[in-house]
Design an enzyme around this catalytic site. Structure first.
Site, PDB file in Angstrom:
ATOM      1  N   ASP A  22      -0.183   6.469   3.582  1.00 36.63           N
ATOM      2  CA  ASP A  22      -0.623   6.312   4.970  1.00 36.63           C
ATOM      3  C   ASP A  22      -2.029   6.825   5.299  1.00 36.63           C
ATOM      4  OD1 ASP A  22       2.597   7.547   6.232  1.00 36.63           O
ATOM      5  OD2 ASP A  22       2.080   5.962   4.828  1.00 36.63           O
TER       6      ASP A  22
HETATM    7  N1  DQQ Z   1       4.863   8.312   4.742  1.00 37.14           N
HETATM    8  C1  DQQ Z   1       5.792   7.704   5.701  1.00 37.14           C
HETATM    9  C2  DQQ Z   1       5.745   8.647   6.913  1.00 37.14           C
HETATM   10  C3  DQQ Z   1       5.606   9.999   6.272  1.00 37.14           C
HETATM   11  C4  DQQ Z   1       4.610   9.691   5.142  1.00 37.14           C
HETATM   12  C5  DQQ Z   1       5.429   6.294   6.078  1.00 37.14           C
HETATM   13  C6  DQQ Z   1       4.734  10.609   3.957  1.00 37.14           C
HETATM   14  O1  DQQ Z   1       6.895   8.540   7.718  1.00 37.14           O
HETATM   15  O2  DQQ Z   1       5.105  10.952   7.179  1.00 37.14           O
HETATM   16  O3  DQQ Z   1       4.882   5.599   4.983  1.00 37.14           O
HETATM   17  O4  DQQ Z   1       3.717  10.307   3.015  1.00 37.14           O
END
Ligand code: DQQ
Length: 540
Positions: A22
């Site tokens: 992300d």
């Molecule tokens: N990746 C998820 C999120 C979390 C993050 C979404 C952890 O919900 O916070 O891809 O890397």
């Protein structure tokens, strides 16, 4: 090994090595764009000690990697620093709200602020001593409470923020309020909840102007805006539009999530964990998203990296007020080099026309089609409810009347490998349907990579608007935009022959009716400069 570096991109953001996911807390601050992102310093797979890596840029295209901004160091984030957002407080003071995985493996929300506001790169961040500022509330499982959004200020001067969650079989946006941004109180009910979706990951909530492509700050509250409520679930980023009434913190959606293929998505391919920010200098809202790999984790470990960020996109509300439009930021055009053009070229049925003279493995292509005798399009009695299914069943080799026509990208000279981005046009009871497909079924001679075909409808009336497509091609990623940004499909491909000089670009028409390329412009794209900053090169 070197052979695997065939798939590294030349103008997409990616870390020098290891796993990224992300985008976190993107912002423009004192003329510098910041991108933080989920990163595993220890390898090319998702890890158990995730950090906020940090890069800066003056133009959203060329980047410099700095030292990591947040690492697991405290009881409130010792087991990872997960996703979150930045809010710019008055006197342009940025603060981070992020999810920490604490010593008890709970998801809690923590605050961090720059160590030195006069450091133009904001290299160092310190964590609030009273963290966590939000802990899983009563009735919410400690594994379903994360990803705080950028906050916004109500008319009462209080800050509001949303945290993604799932409880009582409802995906939801839990609302918190604060006077001082330090102590936060949960509102008695979520600002939105639905039993149609799973856990809400990386929610986003922001205003968009009616009848303008200009962006506005999150705290803008005036009558000629709508609010976007975005949530990640079932591996895709979905959104709805609605009206937010600040006095009651009430959100009235125009349409609700249905949990089916009719829900609006930012992108109908691979595009997740997205986050927007308001670029106050250029008055635009910009969207970042993580584009994961379609090869295996063994492949990722072997090639030593995994994950890209999409090209940042400007995002705004269409004039009809019923969907969002997206377009690559104009700064990407700076990388355009050698250009070739084609005009008014008829494409007979079953014809393939090579576009010579550009680097087909890293290119930017814009094409506009004319469809004579549109009234002869195939009649479709029922609306298309699952475009992806239709594209999978009728791929680029299945003849229609109008379509498949479009581009063959990252194509081998003998077409044994090709990724087809194409359209099909249908006539219905009340107008025309334009279907867009991204067909990866023949993208690689390799096995063990995901070749799922993607599809979506393009809400244009082909009698009034030409069918247009733009594709950004960059070795192992293709980002395609139809209808001037109405519909986008991002895909990942791993050709074995159609790489570097072995890659070719074609326009094709496999329909029985001829179509006309009214205009095609294609550019070679040069490399963006994405590099390590000296003093952070020691960290992995
Ligand atoms: N990746 C998820 C999120 C979390 C993050 C979404 C952890 O919900 O916070 O891809 O890397």
């Amino acid at each position: 090994e070197a052979s695997d570096q065939l798939y590294r991109t030349s103008f997409h953001f990616q870390s020098p090595q290891n796993w990224l996911n992300d985008p976190n807390g993107p912002m423009l601050h004192k003329g510098i764009y910041h991108l933080f992102y989920q990163y595993n310093p220890k390898g090319a797979v998702f890890g158990d000690k995730m950090v906020w890596a940090h890069s800066v840029s003056c133009d959203l295209i060329n980047w410099m990697h700095l030292r990591h901004a947040l690492c697991p160091t405290e009881p409130f984030d010792i087991n990872s620093c997960w996703s979150g957002s930045i809010t710019i407080l008055p006197e342009s003071r940025p603060v981070i709200l992020y999810t920490g995985i604490d010593a008890d493996n709970r998801q809690v929300q923590n605050l961090a602020m720059p160590k030195n506001l006069s450091d133009p790169l904001l290299t160092e961040w310190i964590k609030f001593s009273q963290n966590p500022v939000m802990t899983p509330p009563q009735g919410v499982d400690a594994h379903n409470f994360r990803d705080p959004t950028t906050a916004w200020q109500g008319l009462d001067g209080k800050w509001r923020v949303i945290v993604g969650s799932w409880s009582n079989n409802q995906g939801m946006a839990i609302l918190y309020r604060s006077k001082d941004f330090l102590s936060w109180t949960k509102s008695e009910s979520p600002i939105y909840s639905t039993d149609k979706t799973g856990m809400w990951e990386c929610p986003d909530f922001y205003p968009v102007r009616i009848n303008s492509s200009e962006g506005v700050d999150n705290s803008i509250l005036n009558p000629n805006i709508k609010h976007v409520m975005k949530a990640g679930f079932s591996s895709h980023d979905y959104y709805i539009l609605g009206t937010y009434v600040p006095e009651m913190d009430k959100y009235t959606p125009d349409t609700n999530f249905t949990g089916t293929t009719v829900d609006l998505r930012y992108d109908y391919g691979k595009f997740y964990g997205s986050k927007t920010f308001f670029d106050s200098v250029n008055r635009r809202r910009i969207l970042w998203a993580w584009v994961n790999e379609s090869d295996s984790s063994e492949d990722d470990i072997r090639k030593g990296w995994s994950g890209l960020q999409s090209i940042p996109r400007q995002i705004w509300l269409d004039s009809g007020g019923t969907q969002l439009l997206q377009w690559p930021v104009e700064e990407i055009n700076e990388l355009r080099g050698n250009k070739v053009s084609i005009a008014h070229r008829k494409l007979e049925s079953e014809s393939v026309l090579e576009v010579n003279g550009i680097t087909a493995s890293q290119a930017d292509v814009e094409i506009v089609f004319d469809l004579p005798e549109l009234e002869n399009a195939e009649f479709l009695k029922d609306p298309i409810l699952d475009p992806e299914l239709l594209c999978s069943n009728a791929n680029a080799s299945v003849k229609g009347r109008f379509g498949p026509f479009g581009l063959l990208v990252l194509a081998a000279k003998d077409l044994t490998e090709k990724t087809a981005i194409f359209f099909r046009i249908f006539r219905g009871k009340n107008g025309y349907t334009v279907l867009m497909c991204s067909d990866q079924s023949r993208s690689s001679l390799r096995d063990g990579v995901d070749k799922t075909t993607f599809g979506a409808l393009v809400k244009i009336d082909p009698r009034r608007e030409k069918v247009s497509l733009r594709s950004l091609i960059d070795h192992s990623i293709v980002e395609s935009f139809a209808g001037e940004g109405r519909t986008s499909i991002t895909t990942r491909v791993y050709p074995t022959v159609a790489v570097h000089e072995g890659a070719h670009l074609y326009v094709f028409n496999n329909g029985t009716k001829s179509v006309v390329v009214s205009r095609l412009d294609a550019w070679s794209m040069s490399n963006a400069r994405i590099k390590q900053y000296e003093d952070s090169s020691h960290q992995s």
